[in-house]
Motif scaffolding. Structure first.
Motif, mmCIF file in Angstrom:
data_model
loop_
_atom_site.group_PDB
_atom_site.id
_atom_site.type_symbol
_atom_site.label_atom_id
_atom_site.label_comp_id
_atom_site.label_asym_id
_atom_site.label_seq_id
_atom_site.Cartn_x
_atom_site.Cartn_y
_atom_site.Cartn_z
ATOM 1 N N ALA A 172 18.605 -29.669 33.525
ATOM 2 C CA ALA A 172 18.091 -30.922 34.067
ATOM 3 C C ALA A 172 19.225 -31.862 34.439
ATOM 4 C CB ALA A 172 17.161 -31.584 33.050
ATOM 5 N N ARG A 173 20.270 -31.898 33.605
ATOM 6 C CA ARG A 173 21.431 -32.750 33.904
ATOM 7 C C ARG A 173 22.151 -32.259 35.152
ATOM 8 N NH1 ARG A 173 23.367 -36.259 30.185
ATOM 9 N NH2 ARG A 173 25.497 -35.977 30.960
ATOM 10 N N VAL A 174 22.259 -30.938 35.288
ATOM 11 C CA VAL A 174 22.903 -30.371 36.477
ATOM 12 C C VAL A 174 22.107 -30.719 37.726
ATOM 13 C CG1 VAL A 174 23.504 -28.219 37.656
ATOM 14 C CG2 VAL A 174 24.030 -28.496 35.230
ATOM 15 N N GLU A 175 20.787 -30.573 37.659
ATOM 16 C CA GLU A 175 19.941 -30.872 38.816
ATOM 17 C C GLU A 175 19.986 -32.358 39.176
ATOM 18 O OE1 GLU A 175 16.140 -29.353 37.791
ATOM 19 O OE2 GLU A 175 16.735 -27.245 38.025
ATOM 20 N N LEU A 176 20.059 -33.209 38.154
ATOM 21 C CA LEU A 176 20.174 -34.643 38.419
ATOM 22 C C LEU A 176 21.496 -34.956 39.105
ATOM 23 C CD1 LEU A 176 19.249 -37.554 38.208
ATOM 24 C CD2 LEU A 176 20.105 -37.602 35.854
ATOM 25 N N ALA A 177 22.587 -34.347 38.630
ATOM 26 C CA ALA A 177 23.892 -34.556 39.261
ATOM 27 C C ALA A 177 23.883 -34.063 40.701
ATOM 28 C CB ALA A 177 24.982 -33.833 38.466
ATOM 29 N N ASP B 292 38.090 -37.970 44.515
ATOM 30 C CA ASP B 292 37.758 -37.060 43.420
ATOM 31 C C ASP B 292 37.697 -37.872 42.130
ATOM 32 O OD1 ASP B 292 37.483 -35.049 41.587
ATOM 33 O OD2 ASP B 292 39.243 -33.914 42.209
ATOM 34 N N VAL B 293 36.520 -37.931 41.508
ATOM 35 C CA VAL B 293 36.341 -38.651 40.246
ATOM 36 C C VAL B 293 36.628 -37.724 39.075
ATOM 37 C CG1 VAL B 293 34.637 -39.774 38.757
ATOM 38 C CG2 VAL B 293 34.656 -40.258 41.202
ATOM 39 N N GLN B 294 37.292 -38.258 38.071
ATOM 40 C CA GLN B 294 37.499 -37.519 36.830
ATOM 41 C C GLN B 294 36.140 -37.157 36.234
ATOM 42 O OE1 GLN B 294 38.087 -40.043 33.602
ATOM 43 N NE2 GLN B 294 38.864 -38.493 32.192
ATOM 44 N N GLY B 295 35.974 -35.915 35.855
ATOM 45 C CA GLY B 295 34.725 -35.484 35.252
ATOM 46 C C GLY B 295 33.772 -34.901 36.271
ATOM 47 N N HIS B 296 32.834 -34.096 35.799
ATOM 48 C CA HIS B 296 31.885 -33.428 36.682
ATOM 49 C C HIS B 296 30.531 -33.359 35.989
ATOM 50 C CE1 HIS B 296 35.917 -31.980 37.828
ATOM 51 N NE2 HIS B 296 35.438 -32.031 39.047
ATOM 52 N N ASP B 297 29.844 -34.484 35.982
ATOM 53 C CA ASP B 297 28.538 -34.551 35.354
ATOM 54 C C ASP B 297 27.763 -35.709 35.959
ATOM 55 O OD1 ASP B 297 29.774 -36.785 34.259
ATOM 56 O OD2 ASP B 297 30.043 -35.882 32.278
ATOM 57 N N VAL B 298 26.651 -36.056 35.354
ATOM 58 C CA VAL B 298 25.820 -37.135 35.901
ATOM 59 C C VAL B 298 26.594 -38.446 35.944
ATOM 60 C CG1 VAL B 298 23.724 -38.477 35.548
ATOM 61 C CG2 VAL B 298 23.699 -36.011 35.132
ATOM 62 N N GLU B 299 27.364 -38.731 34.900
ATOM 63 C CA GLU B 299 28.136 -39.968 34.868
ATOM 64 C C GLU B 299 29.155 -40.007 36.003
ATOM 65 O OE1 GLU B 299 30.942 -42.596 31.808
ATOM 66 O OE2 GLU B 299 30.337 -40.555 31.290
ATOM 67 N N ALA B 300 29.816 -38.877 36.247
ATOM 68 C CA ALA B 300 30.792 -38.818 37.335
ATOM 69 C C ALA B 300 30.117 -39.000 38.685
ATOM 70 C CB ALA B 300 31.549 -37.490 37.292
ATOM 71 N N ALA B 301 28.929 -38.410 38.861
ATOM 72 C CA ALA B 301 28.208 -38.556 40.125
ATOM 73 C C ALA B 301 27.839 -40.016 40.375
ATOM 74 C CB ALA B 301 26.954 -37.681 40.112
ATOM 75 N N ALA B 302 27.371 -40.702 39.331
ATOM 76 C CA ALA B 302 27.012 -42.113 39.478
ATOM 77 C C ALA B 302 28.244 -42.963 39.767
ATOM 78 C CB ALA B 302 26.320 -42.607 38.209
ATOM 79 N N PHE B 303 29.340 -42.682 39.075
ATOM 80 C CA PHE B 303 30.583 -43.427 39.286
ATOM 81 C C PHE B 303 31.112 -43.181 40.699
ATOM 82 C CE2 PHE B 303 35.258 -43.872 38.809
ATOM 83 C CZ PHE B 303 35.302 -45.184 38.370
#
Length: 277
Positions: free
Chosen positions: A35-40, A94-105
């Motif tokens: 679910a987190r992957v799909e949200l990202a 390129d944002v540090q990190g690869h998850d929902v938080e990184a996508a939002a940032f």
């Protein structure tokens, strides 16, 4: 004579019950992660521009690909937009990190840079003000980026770089290179940073290619070798249109081992003769 009793062995029913419990818990964790992957992925698709600007004699094209395993997503972005004075603004990062938080940032950085560029003509100022704005948000993340401003009439190109990988260029007369522009710290590290600006004239038909490190670096390929591979590829196909060239550059990411996500932004320009490198 007393004999010690051995503990009662777990029954088949007990073992099955335990196995079912562990299986259900594992399935729930997998579903949560998916679910987190799909949200990202959804955030990534919504936050990247649906189309890039078009100018006479200029073509732009962009591509994005998630990591090969489909889990590392959300960090890379690109953007292209028309500025109030009619110039073309192009950005990649390129944002540090690869998850929902990184996508939002990533979305916050992209929108901030676009808004600031509408009132600041100098790419170095765009970078500096974006950096300070990011730091005011108290995020623990940071981003690398390159921002370009191109005057479509004079073919003058100004660029600034914040800790991002070099760009690649090639011209129809056989020249090619990797940019060696001075740059500053990544965005979100330290306040009041200076970002040097490099000026070029795109007066010979060719291509200027921005990319993220997922295209040129990985377990199978050092970054310098990756950049040179892309330089040779762009030079060999400099006559192709921007869409084809973007496809070819992104396909080359497979040589890195492709553990990171990857983004490509191509500026294909006609005649507009100084060296872009």
């Amino acid at each position: 004579m007393n004999r010690r009793r051995t503990p009662r062995s777990a029954s088949a029913e007990d073992l099955l019950s335990t196995l079912q419990h562990l299986t259900a818990r594992a399935r729930k964790e997998v579903e949560l992660h998916q679910a987190r992957v799909e949200l990202a992925q959804a955030l990534q698709r919504k936050m990247l521009p649906a189309a890039l600007p078009v100018f006479a004699g200029l073509q732009t094209a962009a591509r994005y690909a998630p990591a090969r395993d489909g889990l590392d997503i959300g960090g890379d972005w690109y953007d292209g937009f028309v500025l109030p004075d009619g110039s073309l603004g192009l950005a990649i990062g390129d944002v540090q990190g690869h998850d929902v938080e990184a996508a939002a940032f990533m979305g916050q950085v992209r929108i901030a840079m676009r808004a600031i560029a509408s009132s600041a003509a100098d790419p170095g100022e765009v970078m500096g003000r974006t950096n300070d704005l990011i730091l005011s948000m108290d995020s623990t993340l940071f981003a690398t980026s390159t921002f370009l401003r191109l005057d479509p009439r004079t073919r003058e190109l100004w660029s600034a770089r914040a800790g991002h990988v070099a760009s690649v260029w090639a011209t129809a007369d056989g020249r090619s290179g990797i940019t060696a522009d001075a740059g500053g710290l990544p965005l979100g590290i330290e306040l009041r940073q200076h970002y040097p600006v490099t000026r070029r004239e795109l007066d010979v038909a060719g291509a200027f290619v921005l990319l993220t490190d997922g295209v040129i670096e990985g377990p199978s390929l050092p970054i310098d070798d990756g950049l040179d591979r892309i330089r040779r590829l762009v030079s060999a196909h400099v006559g192709a249109d921007a869409e084809e060239l973007a496809d070819r550059v992104l396909e080359a990411a497979v040589f890195t081992g492709h553990e990171d996500d990857a983004a490509v932004l191509v500026l294909r320009h006609g005649d507009g003769s100084s060296d872009p490198g």
